[in-house]
Design a protein around this motif. Structure first.
Motif, short mmCIF file in Angstrom:
data_model
loop_
_atom_site.label_atom_id
_atom_site.label_comp_id
_atom_site.label_asym_id
_atom_site.label_seq_id
_atom_site.Cartn_x
_atom_site.Cartn_y
_atom_site.Cartn_z
N ARG A 163 0.86 -1.19 0.00
CA ARG A 163 0.00 0.00 0.00
C ARG A 163 0.89 1.24 0.00
O ARG A 163 1.81 1.35 0.81
N THR A 164 0.62 2.16 -0.90
CA THR A 164 1.47 3.33 -1.10
C THR A 164 0.64 4.62 -0.98
O THR A 164 -0.58 4.56 -0.88
N PRO A 165 1.29 5.79 -1.01
CA PRO A 165 0.54 7.03 -0.81
C PRO A 165 -0.27 7.43 -2.03
O PRO A 165 -0.08 6.91 -3.13
N GLY A 166 -1.18 8.39 -1.83
CA GLY A 166 -2.02 8.89 -2.91
C GLY A 166 -1.25 9.74 -3.91
O GLY A 166 -0.08 10.09 -3.70
N LEU A 167 -1.91 10.10 -4.99
CA LEU A 167 -1.23 10.71 -6.13
C LEU A 167 -0.69 12.11 -5.85
O LEU A 167 0.19 12.59 -6.57
N ARG A 168 -1.19 12.79 -4.84
CA ARG A 168 -0.69 14.14 -4.57
C ARG A 168 0.58 14.12 -3.72
O ARG A 168 1.18 15.18 -3.45
N ASN A 169 0.99 12.96 -3.30
CA ASN A 169 2.20 12.81 -2.50
C ASN A 169 3.39 12.61 -3.45
O ASN A 169 3.36 11.76 -4.33
N ARG A 170 4.42 13.41 -3.25
CA ARG A 170 5.60 13.32 -4.12
C ARG A 170 6.17 11.90 -4.18
O ARG A 170 6.69 11.47 -5.21
N ASP A 171 6.05 11.17 -3.08
CA ASP A 171 6.59 9.81 -3.06
C ASP A 171 5.97 8.93 -4.14
O ASP A 171 6.59 7.95 -4.58
N SER A 172 4.74 9.24 -4.56
CA SER A 172 4.10 8.42 -5.60
C SER A 172 4.85 8.52 -6.91
O SER A 172 4.93 7.55 -7.67
N GLN A 173 5.43 9.70 -7.19
CA GLN A 173 6.23 9.84 -8.42
C GLN A 173 7.55 9.08 -8.31
O GLN A 173 8.03 8.51 -9.27
N TYR A 298 9.73 15.21 -11.66
CA TYR A 298 10.56 14.02 -11.92
C TYR A 298 12.04 14.39 -12.04
O TYR A 298 12.91 13.65 -11.57
N ARG A 299 12.31 15.53 -12.68
CA ARG A 299 13.71 15.95 -12.80
C ARG A 299 14.34 16.23 -11.44
O ARG A 299 15.55 16.09 -11.27
N GLU A 304 19.29 9.75 -4.23
CA GLU A 304 19.18 9.47 -2.80
C GLU A 304 17.72 9.26 -2.37
O GLU A 304 17.47 8.54 -1.39
N GLU A 305 16.79 9.88 -3.06
CA GLU A 305 15.38 9.73 -2.69
C GLU A 305 14.86 8.32 -2.96
O GLU A 305 13.93 7.85 -2.30
N ILE A 306 15.41 7.65 -3.96
CA ILE A 306 14.89 6.35 -4.35
C ILE A 306 15.02 5.33 -3.21
O ILE A 306 14.04 4.67 -2.84
N PRO A 307 16.20 5.14 -2.60
CA PRO A 307 16.25 4.21 -1.45
C PRO A 307 15.45 4.71 -0.25
O PRO A 307 14.91 3.88 0.51
N GLU A 308 15.35 6.02 -0.07
CA GLU A 308 14.55 6.55 1.04
C GLU A 308 13.08 6.14 0.90
O GLU A 308 12.45 5.70 1.88
N VAL A 309 12.54 6.30 -0.30
CA VAL A 309 11.14 5.97 -0.53
C VAL A 309 10.93 4.45 -0.50
O VAL A 309 9.94 3.95 0.04
N ALA A 310 11.88 3.69 -1.06
CA ALA A 310 11.78 2.23 -1.00
C ALA A 310 11.79 1.74 0.44
O ALA A 310 11.03 0.83 0.81
N GLN A 311 12.63 2.34 1.27
CA GLN A 311 12.69 1.96 2.69
C GLN A 311 11.40 2.34 3.42
O GLN A 311 10.97 1.66 4.35
#
Length: 332
Positions: A163-173, A298-299, A304-311
Motif C-alpha cells: 500500500r502506497t501514498p495517494g497521487l498528490r504525494n511526491r513519493d508516488s512519483q 521528476y527531474r 538518494e530519494e529512491i532508497p529513502e522511498v523504497a525503505q
C-alpha cells in the motif's frame, strides 16, 4: 466523456455535452440495456479472463476500511439489484457543473468559445456540494499472506503488493520511477535477472496503481517449469532490498530521467493529449499549470530519494504476498 470535432463544429460539441448534463434520458429500458453491457464487460474482462481477478484479490487484502477494497466494476448481485431511482439519484448527485471540468483544446477563437460555453451551460443548476470523507487505513506492519484461485489459468502466479501514498504525494512519483527501474522492458533489473539470466520467470512486471487517497505497488511473476513461487518471491525481495539500501547507478538514473521526459512529451504531443492532461491536472490536483511543470517534479527526484522511498514503503513487513493459483476441478 470526450469528442473530437472539426474546429467549425465546436458549438455542436458543447451542445452535446450540455444536453448530457441537463437532459439525459434515464429510463428503465436504458438502465436494463446498460446493466447487461456492464455484465458482459465484467464477464469478458474479469470473470472469464486469465488472471482477471488478481487486482480484486489484492485490493480486498490491502484495504480493510477504505472503499478501495471494492471493485470498480461491481458485483453481479449489485447490478441485478440496482433500481431506476438509484441511477437517477446518482446522476443528480454527481453530474452537475460544480463537480465537472470542461476542457476545449484545438483551433478555436477564445472569446467565441467562452460565449458558447456561457450560452449552453449557464442555465444548468448547480448541484449540492459533494463531501468525500472516506475511512483511513491503519498501517500494515505484518506481512499479509493470502491465496486466490482462478479457473481460467494453468500457470500460477506470485503477486507482491504494497500500500502506497495517494497521487498528490511526491513519493508516488518516486515509486513510478522505482517501478520503471525494476520492470520496464528487457533491460530492467527484475526482467534481466529472473527472465533472462536465471530463467526463473516466464514473465515479470510491476504496476504502480496511483489513486487519490492511496496507491498500490504490485509486482507479479509467472514461474518457469517447476520453479516455486517462494523462489520468485525471494528473487524479487533481493532486488527490492538493493533498492532500499543502495544508490542506483548514475547511468540507470539518467535512463530513468530520459524515459520520464519522453513520456511527458509524448502525452502532450497531440491536441487530445493536451486536453486530457488539463482535465486531469485540474480535477485531481487543482493545478492546470502542471501541464508545463510536472516534468520538473521528476527531474528534481534524486538518486538518494529512491532508497529513502523504497525503505519507507517497500519493506517485507508492509507487503501482501498473494499466491494466485489455478482453481482445481473437484468434480467426480
Amino acid at each position: 466523456y470526450y469528442e473530437v470535432f472539426p474546429s467549425n463544429n465546436l458549438e455542436l460539441g458543447l451542445w452535446l455535452e450540455s444536453e448530457r448534463m441537463l437532459h439525459p434520458v434515464i429510463n428503465q429500458k436504458g438502465v436494463d440495456t446498460q446493466n447487461e453491457v456492464v455484465k458482459e464487460e465484467k464477464r469478458l474482462r474479469v470473470d472469464n479472463s486469465p488472471y482477471g481477478k488478481f487486482i480484486e484479490n489484492i485490493k480486498k487484502n490491502l484495504f480493510q476500511n477504505h472503499p478501495y477494497k471494492e471493485t470498480v466494476i461491481g458485483k453481479m448481485a449489485d447490478l441485478d439489484a440496482a433500481t431506476l431511482d438509484e441511477f437517477i439519484a446518482f446522476k443528480k448527485k454527481f453530474y452537475s457543473p460544480n463537480n465537472a471540468v470542461l476542457v476545449i483544446a484545438g483551433d478555436f477563437e477564445k472569446d467565441n468559445a467562452k460565449k458558447l460555453i456561457s450560452d449552453y451551460f449557464k442555465d444548468i443548476p448547480k448541484g449540492a456540494e459533494i463531501t468525500r470523507n472516506f475511512p483511513k487505513e491503519d498501517p500494515i506492519t505484518t506481512e499479509i499472506n493470502a491465496k486466490a484461485y482462478d479457473s481460467n489459468i494453468q500457470i500460477p502466479a506470485s503477486m507482491i503488493a504494497y500500500r502506497t501514498p495517494g497521487l498528490r504525494n511526491r513519493d508516488s512519483q518516486v515509486l513510478e520511477m522505482i517501478s520503471t527501474y525494476l520492470s520496464d522492458g528487457p533491460s530492467s533489473k527484475l526482467y534481466k535477472k529472473m527472465v533472462d539470466d536465471e530463467k526463473q520467470a516466464l514473465q515479470i512486471g510491476a504496476i504502480p496503481v496511483t489513486l487519490e487517497d492511496y496507491g498500490m505497488y504490485i509486482i507479479f511473476a509467472l514461474p518457469v517449469g517447476e520453479t516455486g513461487l517462494n523462489t520468485l518471491n525471494n528473487s524479487i525481495e533481493e532486488e527490492v532490498e538493493k533498492l532500499r539500501t543502495d544508490l542506483i547507478s548514475e547511468n540507470d538514473y539518467q535512463k530513468l530521467q530520459n524515459k520520464f521526459e519522453n513520456q511527458f512529451v509524448n502525452s502532450n504531443s497531440s491536441v487530445e493529449g493536451i486536453a486530457n492532461s488539463l482535465a486531469e491536472y485540474y480535477m485531481l490536483y487543482g493545478d492546470t499549470s502542471l501541464i508545463n511543470k510536472e516534468i520538473e517534479v521528476y527531474r528534481s527526484i534524486t538518486r538518494e530519494e529512491i532508497p529513502e522511498v523504497a525503505q519507507k514503503y517497500l519493506k517485507p513487513n508492509q507487503r501482501l504476498v498473494l499466491e494466485y493459483l489455478p482453481e482445481q476441478n473437484t468434480a467426480n
